[in-house]
Design a protein around this motif. Structure first.
Motif, PDB file in Angstrom:
ATOM      1  N   THR A   1     -61.493  -7.591 -30.907  1.00 19.67           N
ATOM      2  CA  THR A   1     -60.922  -8.795 -30.320  1.00 19.67           C
ATOM      3  C   THR A   1     -61.401 -10.012 -31.120  1.00 19.67           C
ATOM      4  N   GLY A   2     -60.474 -10.887 -31.446  1.00 21.72           N
ATOM      5  CA  GLY A   2     -60.830 -12.044 -32.265  1.00 21.72           C
ATOM      6  C   GLY A   2     -60.443 -11.846 -33.711  1.00 21.72           C
ATOM      7  N   ILE A   3     -60.385 -10.580 -34.136  1.00 18.19           N
ATOM      8  CA  ILE A   3     -59.934 -10.271 -35.500  1.00 18.19           C
ATOM      9  C   ILE A   3     -58.480  -9.823 -35.476  1.00 18.19           C
ATOM     10  N   VAL A   4     -58.138  -9.034 -34.445  1.00 14.64           N
ATOM     11  CA  VAL A   4     -56.741  -8.644 -34.248  1.00 14.64           C
ATOM     12  C   VAL A   4     -56.301  -9.078 -32.860  1.00 14.64           C
ATOM     13  N   THR A   5     -55.020  -9.338 -32.731  1.00 13.66           N
ATOM     14  CA  THR A   5     -54.439  -9.701 -31.438  1.00 13.66           C
ATOM     15  C   THR A   5     -53.418  -8.633 -31.052  1.00 13.66           C
ATOM     16  N   PRO A   6     -53.043  -8.569 -29.775  1.00 17.32           N
ATOM     17  CA  PRO A   6     -52.007  -7.613 -29.373  1.00 17.32           C
ATOM     18  C   PRO A   6     -50.712  -7.800 -30.170  1.00 17.32           C
ATOM     19  N   ASP A   7     -50.307  -9.055 -30.405  1.00 15.96           N
ATOM     20  CA  ASP A   7     -49.075  -9.302 -31.156  1.00 15.96           C
ATOM     21  C   ASP A   7     -49.174  -8.759 -32.582  1.00 15.96           C
ATOM     22  N   GLN A   8     -50.347  -8.893 -33.190  1.00 17.18           N
ATOM     23  CA  GLN A   8     -50.531  -8.343 -34.535  1.00 17.18           C
ATOM     24  C   GLN A   8     -50.440  -6.819 -34.521  1.00 17.18           C
ATOM     25  N   LEU A   9     -51.073  -6.191 -33.532  1.00 17.81           N
ATOM     26  CA  LEU A   9     -51.013  -4.738 -33.449  1.00 17.81           C
ATOM     27  C   LEU A   9     -49.574  -4.265 -33.286  1.00 17.81           C
TER      28      LEU A   9
ATOM     29  N   THR B   1     -54.102  -3.701 -24.456  1.00 17.98           N
ATOM     30  CA  THR B   1     -55.193  -4.201 -23.618  1.00 17.98           C
ATOM     31  C   THR B   1     -56.135  -5.047 -24.472  1.00 17.98           C
ATOM     32  N   VAL B   2     -56.750  -6.021 -23.831  1.00 16.78           N
ATOM     33  CA  VAL B   2     -57.733  -6.879 -24.495  1.00 16.78           C
ATOM     34  C   VAL B   2     -58.966  -6.984 -23.604  1.00 16.78           C
ATOM     35  N   ASP B   3     -60.089  -6.491 -24.070  1.00 18.29           N
ATOM     36  CA  ASP B   3     -61.376  -6.602 -23.363  1.00 18.29           C
ATOM     37  C   ASP B   3     -61.322  -6.046 -21.940  1.00 18.29           C
ATOM     38  N   GLN B   4     -60.500  -5.044 -21.706  1.00 18.07           N
ATOM     39  CA  GLN B   4     -60.404  -4.459 -20.378  1.00 18.07           C
ATOM     40  C   GLN B   4     -61.530  -3.460 -20.133  1.00 18.07           C
ATOM     41  N   LEU B   5     -61.788  -2.602 -21.112  1.00 17.48           N
ATOM     42  CA  LEU B   5     -62.820  -1.577 -20.983  1.00 17.48           C
ATOM     43  C   LEU B   5     -64.193  -2.119 -21.380  1.00 17.48           C
ATOM     44  N   ASP B   6     -64.216  -2.907 -22.422  1.00 15.07           N
ATOM     45  CA  ASP B   6     -65.463  -3.478 -22.940  1.00 15.07           C
ATOM     46  C   ASP B   6     -65.092  -4.693 -23.779  1.00 15.07           C
ATOM     47  N   TYR B   7     -66.016  -5.616 -23.907  1.00 12.59           N
ATOM     48  CA  TYR B   7     -65.753  -6.786 -24.739  1.00 12.59           C
ATOM     49  C   TYR B   7     -65.624  -6.362 -26.197  1.00 12.59           C
ATOM     50  N   GLY B   8     -64.639  -6.924 -26.873  1.00 13.98           N
ATOM     51  CA  GLY B   8     -64.463  -6.642 -28.290  1.00 13.98           C
ATOM     52  C   GLY B   8     -63.415  -5.603 -28.603  1.00 13.98           C
ATOM     53  N   ILE B   9     -62.758  -5.050 -27.588  1.00 14.64           N
ATOM     54  CA  ILE B   9     -61.760  -4.004 -27.827  1.00 14.64           C
ATOM     55  C   ILE B   9     -60.353  -4.524 -27.516  1.00 14.64           C
ATOM     56  N   THR B  10     -59.540  -4.610 -28.551  1.00 15.01           N
ATOM     57  CA  THR B  10     -58.112  -4.876 -28.394  1.00 15.01           C
ATOM     58  C   THR B  10     -57.385  -3.628 -28.876  1.00 15.01           C
ATOM     59  N   ALA B  11     -56.505  -3.084 -28.034  1.00 13.01           N
ATOM     60  CA  ALA B  11     -55.912  -1.784 -28.340  1.00 13.01           C
ATOM     61  C   ALA B  11     -54.424  -1.751 -28.044  1.00 13.01           C
ATOM     62  N   LEU B  12     -53.754  -0.861 -28.757  1.00 11.45           N
ATOM     63  CA  LEU B  12     -52.334  -0.598 -28.584  1.00 11.45           C
ATOM     64  C   LEU B  12     -52.159   0.914 -28.484  1.00 11.45           C
ATOM     65  N   ALA B  13     -51.386   1.384 -27.505  1.00 11.64           N
ATOM     66  CA  ALA B  13     -51.176   2.823 -27.326  1.00 11.64           C
ATOM     67  C   ALA B  13     -49.706   3.133 -27.101  1.00 11.64           C
ATOM     68  N   VAL B  14     -49.306   4.318 -27.540  1.00 13.62           N
ATOM     69  CA  VAL B  14     -47.946   4.821 -27.319  1.00 13.62           C
ATOM     70  C   VAL B  14     -48.043   6.234 -26.768  1.00 13.62           C
ATOM     71  N   PRO B  15     -47.001   6.700 -26.085  1.00 11.88           N
ATOM     72  CA  PRO B  15     -47.033   8.055 -25.538  1.00 11.88           C
ATOM     73  C   PRO B  15     -46.772   9.121 -26.603  1.00 11.88           C
TER      74      PRO B  15
END
Length: 267
Positions: A228-236, A196-210
């Protein structure tokens, strides 16, 4: 998917009202008058007053200048779960390993109704954004962990969630379209992770697994997040996904040694 949708015959309304009042206090409402509490939990002033007086007598609520607030005694209720479920022993070692390797933050969350509750959290960040602290709860649709947990639910439970949830625009990027959200969840189910990118709040890019129990059921989720802006989903995905999956697998295997935590996470 509310906990009170199917009320058993022994359901105690007065207890439910008291708990609802305790849950009504948050960072945006640290103190409230009687009328404010009543509005927040949709109770009559008389019913809210009875519950507040009881909670005050028990030491869970205090009062100053006609405004009510939570008292430290309430922490004992949460710490009882924390200690008996052995959160520190089971979860924090893996979270610290992720944060030590990548920085930023890492959390474990479980699904509770329409929300994700943060069960454990480790962070090196000091950001002005939504606080991902232990005990925090956020809408599942707006978090990477929530989408992974929904992806792990069966089709009936997912359909029920999507038909009932009221999605609110938390940022301009928050997905509130049911069809689009379902598509994202299906991708998470297929790929075994969600971003997710900026879904919950601006500045949060996240990756999750079960996190899966020994029977293969998704009982919790593990994430890593950055700015967000420092890391991207692809980087994570390229840099952190293998380590995240390894940690999730380790935690899943640990659940066989700690049945209390396994039971608690599975609901």
């Amino acid at each position: 998917m509310s906990a009170t949708d199917d009320k058993p015959g022994e359901f105690v309304e007065a207890l439910a009202k008291g708990i609802a009042i305790l849950e009504a206090f948050d960072a945006s409402h640290p103190e409230m008058t009687l009328s404010e509490v009543a509005r927040r939990v949709s109770l009559s002033p008389a019913a809210a007053r009875r519950s507040l007086m009881t909670l005050e007598a028990l030491g869970y609520v205090g009062r100053r200048d006609k405004r009510f607030h939570l008292r430290p005694k309430l922490m004992a209720l949460g710490s009882a779960f924390y200690v008996t479920a052995q959160i520190d022993e089971i979860l924090r070692e893996d979270l610290r390993g992720i944060v030590d390797e990548f920085g930023d933050a890492s959390s474990v969350g479980a699904l509770d109704g329409e929300d994700v509750i943060y069960v454990a959290h480790v962070s090196v960040q000091r950001a002005r954004r939504a606080a991902a602290v232990t005990g925090a709860r956020y809408p599942a649709y707006a978090t990477s962990m929530g989408r992974v947990l929904l992806a792990g639910a069966n089709d009936e439970a997912l359909d029920r969630y999507l038909s009932q949830v009221e999605m609110v625009k938390l940022t301009s990027k928050t997905c509130t379209n049911t069809k689009a959200l379902r598509a994202e969840i299906m991708v998470a189910r297929r790929e075994g992770y969600a971003t997710t990118v900026d879904q919950l709040d601006y500045g949060i890019t996240a990756l999750a697994v079960p996190i899966r129990d020994p029977d293969g059921r998704t009982v919790a989720a593990l994430n890593t997040s950055g700015y967000t802006g420092i890391v991207t989903p692809d980087q994570l995905i390229s840099e952190r996904l293998p380590a995240l999956r390894e940690a999730a697998s380790h935690i899943g295997h640990q659940l066989t040694r700690y049945p209390m935590l396994r039971t608690a996470l599975a609901g």
